[in-house]
Design an enzyme around this catalytic site. Sequence first.
Site, PDB file in Angstrom:
ATOM      1  N   LYS A  89       0.829  -1.216   0.000  1.00 39.36           N
ATOM      2  CA  LYS A  89       0.000   0.000   0.000  1.00 39.36           C
ATOM      3  C   LYS A  89       0.861   1.261   0.000  1.00 39.36           C
ATOM      4  O   LYS A  89       0.601   2.206  -0.754  1.00 39.36           O
ATOM      5  CB  LYS A  89      -0.899  -0.039   1.236  1.00 39.36           C
ATOM      6  CG  LYS A  89      -1.801   1.118   1.422  1.00 39.36           C
ATOM      7  CD  LYS A  89      -2.706   0.874   2.642  1.00 39.36           C
ATOM      8  CE  LYS A  89      -2.062   0.010   3.717  1.00 39.36           C
ATOM      9  NZ  LYS A  89      -0.837   0.528   4.326  1.00 39.36           N
ATOM     10  N   THR A 144       3.983   1.450  -0.960  1.00 40.73           N
ATOM     11  CA  THR A 144       4.704   1.457  -2.233  1.00 40.73           C
ATOM     12  C   THR A 144       3.818   2.020  -3.346  1.00 40.73           C
ATOM     13  O   THR A 144       4.269   2.824  -4.171  1.00 40.73           O
ATOM     14  CB  THR A 144       5.155   0.016  -2.566  1.00 40.73           C
ATOM     15  OG1 THR A 144       5.855  -0.502  -1.424  1.00 40.73           O
ATOM     16  CG2 THR A 144       6.078  -0.017  -3.766  1.00 40.73           C
ATOM     17  N   ARG A 160       2.431   8.011   6.858  1.00 40.71           N
ATOM     18  CA  ARG A 160       2.735   7.860   8.286  1.00 40.71           C
ATOM     19  C   ARG A 160       4.222   7.608   8.508  1.00 40.71           C
ATOM     20  O   ARG A 160       4.928   7.116   7.636  1.00 40.71           O
ATOM     21  CB  ARG A 160       1.967   6.669   8.858  1.00 40.71           C
ATOM     22  CG  ARG A 160       0.507   6.963   9.102  1.00 40.71           C
ATOM     23  CD  ARG A 160      -0.208   5.699   9.489  1.00 40.71           C
ATOM     24  NE  ARG A 160      -0.070   4.709   8.427  1.00 40.71           N
ATOM     25  CZ  ARG A 160      -0.237   3.410   8.584  1.00 40.71           C
ATOM     26  NH1 ARG A 160      -0.533   2.920   9.763  1.00 40.71           N
ATOM     27  NH2 ARG A 160      -0.109   2.593   7.572  1.00 40.71           N
ATOM     28  N   LYS A 173       8.194  -6.930  10.726  1.00 41.64           N
ATOM     29  CA  LYS A 173       7.585  -6.255   9.589  1.00 41.64           C
ATOM     30  C   LYS A 173       8.600  -5.524   8.727  1.00 41.64           C
ATOM     31  O   LYS A 173       8.425  -5.370   7.522  1.00 41.64           O
ATOM     32  CB  LYS A 173       6.534  -5.268  10.110  1.00 41.64           C
ATOM     33  CG  LYS A 173       5.745  -4.522   9.045  1.00 41.64           C
ATOM     34  CD  LYS A 173       4.572  -3.804   9.688  1.00 41.64           C
ATOM     35  CE  LYS A 173       3.891  -2.859   8.710  1.00 41.64           C
ATOM     36  NZ  LYS A 173       4.606  -1.616   8.472  1.00 41.64           N
ATOM     37  N   ALA A 232      -3.165   0.934  12.241  1.00 43.35           N
ATOM     38  CA  ALA A 232      -4.594   0.913  11.929  1.00 43.35           C
ATOM     39  C   ALA A 232      -5.315  -0.246  12.597  1.00 43.35           C
ATOM     40  O   ALA A 232      -6.537  -0.282  12.625  1.00 43.35           O
ATOM     41  CB  ALA A 232      -4.800   0.840  10.425  1.00 43.35           C
ATOM     42  N   PHE A 261      -3.248  -0.771   6.778  1.00 46.08           N
ATOM     43  CA  PHE A 261      -3.771  -2.126   6.641  1.00 46.08           C
ATOM     44  C   PHE A 261      -4.925  -2.176   5.638  1.00 46.08           C
ATOM     45  O   PHE A 261      -4.877  -1.478   4.633  1.00 46.08           O
ATOM     46  CB  PHE A 261      -4.151  -2.701   8.007  1.00 46.08           C
ATOM     47  CG  PHE A 261      -2.956  -2.938   8.896  1.00 46.08           C
ATOM     48  CD1 PHE A 261      -1.894  -3.729   8.471  1.00 46.08           C
ATOM     49  CD2 PHE A 261      -2.869  -2.360  10.146  1.00 46.08           C
ATOM     50  CE1 PHE A 261      -0.796  -3.950   9.283  1.00 46.08           C
ATOM     51  CE2 PHE A 261      -1.771  -2.578  10.959  1.00 46.08           C
ATOM     52  CZ  PHE A 261      -0.742  -3.374  10.527  1.00 46.08           C
ATOM     53  N   PHE A 311       3.667  -8.272  -9.499  1.00 49.47           N
ATOM     54  CA  PHE A 311       4.828  -9.092  -9.141  1.00 49.47           C
ATOM     55  C   PHE A 311       5.225  -9.892 -10.376  1.00 49.47           C
ATOM     56  O   PHE A 311       4.387 -10.180 -11.227  1.00 49.47           O
ATOM     57  CB  PHE A 311       4.480 -10.043  -7.983  1.00 49.47           C
ATOM     58  CG  PHE A 311       4.579  -9.404  -6.630  1.00 49.47           C
ATOM     59  CD1 PHE A 311       3.629  -8.475  -6.214  1.00 49.47           C
ATOM     60  CD2 PHE A 311       5.617  -9.712  -5.764  1.00 49.47           C
ATOM     61  CE1 PHE A 311       3.714  -7.877  -4.964  1.00 49.47           C
ATOM     62  CE2 PHE A 311       5.702  -9.122  -4.514  1.00 49.47           C
ATOM     63  CZ  PHE A 311       4.753  -8.206  -4.112  1.00 49.47           C
ATOM     64  N   TRP A 331       7.161  -1.049  -8.029  1.00 47.64           N
ATOM     65  CA  TRP A 331       8.333  -1.589  -7.339  1.00 47.64           C
ATOM     66  C   TRP A 331       9.522  -1.589  -8.303  1.00 47.64           C
ATOM     67  O   TRP A 331      10.591  -1.102  -7.967  1.00 47.64           O
ATOM     68  CB  TRP A 331       8.047  -3.022  -6.837  1.00 47.64           C
ATOM     69  CG  TRP A 331       9.056  -3.477  -5.826  1.00 47.64           C
ATOM     70  CD1 TRP A 331       8.952  -3.391  -4.461  1.00 47.64           C
ATOM     71  CD2 TRP A 331      10.330  -4.080  -6.086  1.00 47.64           C
ATOM     72  NE1 TRP A 331      10.082  -3.883  -3.868  1.00 47.64           N
ATOM     73  CE2 TRP A 331      10.948  -4.316  -4.832  1.00 47.64           C
ATOM     74  CE3 TRP A 331      11.023  -4.439  -7.246  1.00 47.64           C
ATOM     75  CZ2 TRP A 331      12.213  -4.902  -4.704  1.00 47.64           C
ATOM     76  CZ3 TRP A 331      12.287  -5.017  -7.125  1.00 47.64           C
ATOM     77  CH2 TRP A 331      12.871  -5.247  -5.868  1.00 47.64           C
TER      78      TRP A 331
END
Lengths: 556, 556
Positions: free
Chosen positions: A69, A71, A92, A103, A272, A300, A380, A408
């Site tokens: 998210k 990214t 954030r 994480k 979140a 999230f 991906f 990405w």
Amino acid sequence: MTDIEIAKAVELKHINTIAEKIGINPDQLEHYGKFKAKLPLDLINETKASKSKLILVSAISPTPAGEGKTTISIGLNEGLNKLGKSSVVVLREPSLGPVFGIKGGATGGGKSQVLPMEDINLHFTGDFSAIEKAHNLLAAIIDNNIQSKTNNLNIDARTVKWKRVLDVNDRALRQVIVGLGGTTMGVPRETGFDITAASELMAILCLCNNLSDLKDRLGKIFIGFTYDKTPIYAKDLKAQGAMATLLKDAIKPNLVQSIEGNPAIIHGGPFANIAQGTNTVLATKMGMSLADYTVTEAGFGFDLGGEKFLDIKCQSANLKPEVIVLTATIRALKYHGGAALNELETPSPKALKKGLPNLEKHLENALKFNITPIIAINQFTSDTAEEIEIIQEFAKAKGIKAAIANVWADGGNGAIELATEVIKTLENTSSSDFKALYNWDQPVLDKVEVIAKSIYGGSSVDYSAKAKADLKRIENLGLSHLPICMAKTQKSLSDDESRRGRPDNFILNVREIEIAAGAGFLIPITGKMMRMPGLPAHPASENIDIDDQGNISGLF
Amino acid sequence: MTDIEIAKAVELKHINTIAEKIGINPDQLEHYGKFKAKLPLDLINETKASKSKLILVSAISPTPAGEGKTTISIGLNEGLNKLGKSSVVVLREPSLGPVFGIKGGATGGGKSQVLPMEDINLHFTGDFSAIEKAHNLLAAIIDNNIQSKTNNLNIDARTVKWKRVLDVNDRALRQVIVGLGGTTMGVPRETGFDITAASELMAILCLCNNLSDLKDRLGKIFIGFTYDKTPIYAKDLKAQGAMATLLKDAIKPNLVQSIEGNPAIIHGGPFANIAQGTNTVLATKMGMSLADYTVTEAGFGFDLGGEKFLDIKCQSANLKPEVIVLTATIRALKYHGGAALNELETPSPKALKKGLPNLEKHLENALKFNITPIIAINQFTSDTAEEIEIIQEFAKAKGIKAAIANVWADGGNGAIELATEVIKTLENTSSSDFKALYNWDQPVLDKVEVIAKSIYGGSSVDYSAKAKADLKRIENLGLSHLPICMAKTQKSLSDDESRRGRPDNFILNVREIEIAAGAGFLIPITGKMMRMPGLPAHPASENIDIDDQGNISGLF
């Protein structure tokens, strides 16, 4: 190449250059080194802000496969800038706890990162630390008042709700006894530590409009009761002035840059799943004051961050997003469809189709706020043409746009399709379209129920005896008018993290309800949710290192 | 006018201007706003440093009357600059705990302050926070290892010595039980919190020579034992890389300015009663690399900060101060002579004479290191000519120079006499004069005894059963060669804070001995010394406030 290697290979622009790009005179910056700066609050311009288009990026229910998210948010901003738009991304701040736990960082990935990633992921400009110190100062003042003979409010130590916080995943601090050691050492009592991101002060910082509003909210923090049942607030302990003083710099949004040299504002870092999960109101308004397009994210899945963004933050600050970008990956949808983690590289149209209902539910939820959703498929290399086709067919059948985003690998170039869709959608929307899910004035039970049923898809809500007592206390304190900030696992639409996809026919179990009277919301804690994470058996910290020249490795 | 009012009335120079004054190209700075900056370590030049004259400012045993060691250090530096000398003052960073407790800030006073005082007294550049986070990360890793089934070193939780730290005066955290709540929450055990200034990491930061030395020392931190009695160090938990990463910026000294616009380097903040009490070695060497004169301070009385500065820091880093400025006030000496706090404004040659032996003892102690002491009489308006005459006669009889310093009211102009005496003394000294009180290789008992008898003036040392067991453990761990960092009340030369003046015929009571294997010293804890302070009944925080424009009041 790892994220940190990609990040290190970028030649950063001086933050003055980034500031000038959005019309800020470098003299107005408070520099933190060459590549970070704090922005003074007087750069916020409500008139300009009201004209900026607010784009909310959220996601399907997260899985261990990764959705990206942040990214996508960063990549979308690169794409909008590439298309010649004046656009800022507002995010954030990462929490240190997860950086050393499991994480990793929260600064995007690959070619879509905000920089300098190692600074942002570590102490950044000290905002988390300031929150932690102000929070723990209040805790010390409370225990000191209980201990003191001459300055004593008669607080019943057993009723004190205010815990302490640390920005570290430290499960041994969840439940503790403090004040041991005899008469000179304190009054023994049970309490605990939450992670700093879950601090009510983080929520207050994220929702406040200015320094005076901040101080006002700090004073309203609910502490507990006296022995004769009078509620005690932080202002009764004369704590709000010192706490606000500790937050004097933390209240200012931070400016950094993306890999492609576009402005990124990063400020506030609530989770979140256990808090409201979106950056500060001040940062959002700052972004909107400085650019025509403001891309922001809500943590999230949309069920958590999105709902809270719209019902708490937008209602509180009169913000009106005009489009919702829902991030999904084929890998994650296959996981929701029952595929095992080690099977996600294997093409499986069947698992993908079985997982689509998770995406479908989040799309339906977005529409409940009368905001147009767009699906961003975060690509991906393992995605097959057939799988992509399946999502596109699904979207088409629903009348929803879906865009492949390869941010990405390609940064802004990978977001051109998505950015174009976003711009097109915005041309057909208005900020007056947005409507909240509930009114704050509704009864607490109704507010919880509408979220549980309408957003999560549950059949009913069950309250524990403790939660029922909490409800009674909320009513007695006259706080029933506050909005709801659910604490719920992010891994499922239900409160049971093992239920992937689109679970139905479940009961949402409310274990207790915390009061955040200063922040201005109520926190029903559901299922097994913890507000202090633990470390995994092998924490990420084992692989993080720094060499003699100061080069960091192992951050990801 | 209060200190913060005086401070706010000063028009600050941009930190670039301050840097240029000592030959630093502003481009080498890492700015933290316009008035603070971090200095890269490559500005340290050992050859240049070895030619700078190091001036150590210490004091008599502190009293509630105030002595003003930091104020004298800052004022002396102003005076040296006024006399055309190239001089830098190097100080410790204030701890937040006392700022909100009883002591107030630690940035000097009146016309002799370092600025911006409110920033330096609050979060400054985040060094304390970084230490706190790295410290508590190690604590979380330890408890996680005890809890984990798959990554478990078999640590006996009962032997773990590593506590947690917070930079707040919070007595309720001195003794706690963590890990409550059942099998998923941790392994219950007794532990506690110290104040951040007492963290071994603070000591390590203050003694390390570079990033690689820092990491090496972090790895050597002693944690406790396994069930089969094997000692466990931080490196066994693979924690040192992540901890050093968290300290990557904290290792760099901070540059600020004094009221008269002279350079001040502020870095590291251990307390001298519970830690080694002097700023970082790197900051001292930075100062010495940039100026001909380097004024630095050693916390509290000379018995604590001075002794530790000379025996630990100077031996560790090969530093050789050439003059010791002993700060005294007539008020404080009267208090040592038995005057009550409310009598200190009243002239009392008798009380003053009775208090002089405290000063005398500190002067004798300075001479034991073969360094010339100079008395700095920090002037107060209540001082009478007769009282000043008494000190001057006393000094004359001892063959020691005494200078009146009116730095609170007059800044550098008030320090001309003192600065002139310092310069004169330095002309007749050599850095080879310095000799330490003991060799690190002496047995632990001998080292403790020489401090207790020779410096404190005690008759003997008594070890509790626990301290004796600690001694045995130190021997078994092969750590007997480490120097001694006493934890002792600052209020008396003895370990009993009620004994003012020059107590004699007392026993020093060693309660326990902590091991700081990473910092490289042993900490005998004497008397009732606590490593986590408490708040007073009415903490200073009650009066600290910030208005809507961000103006802070109540900091002093």
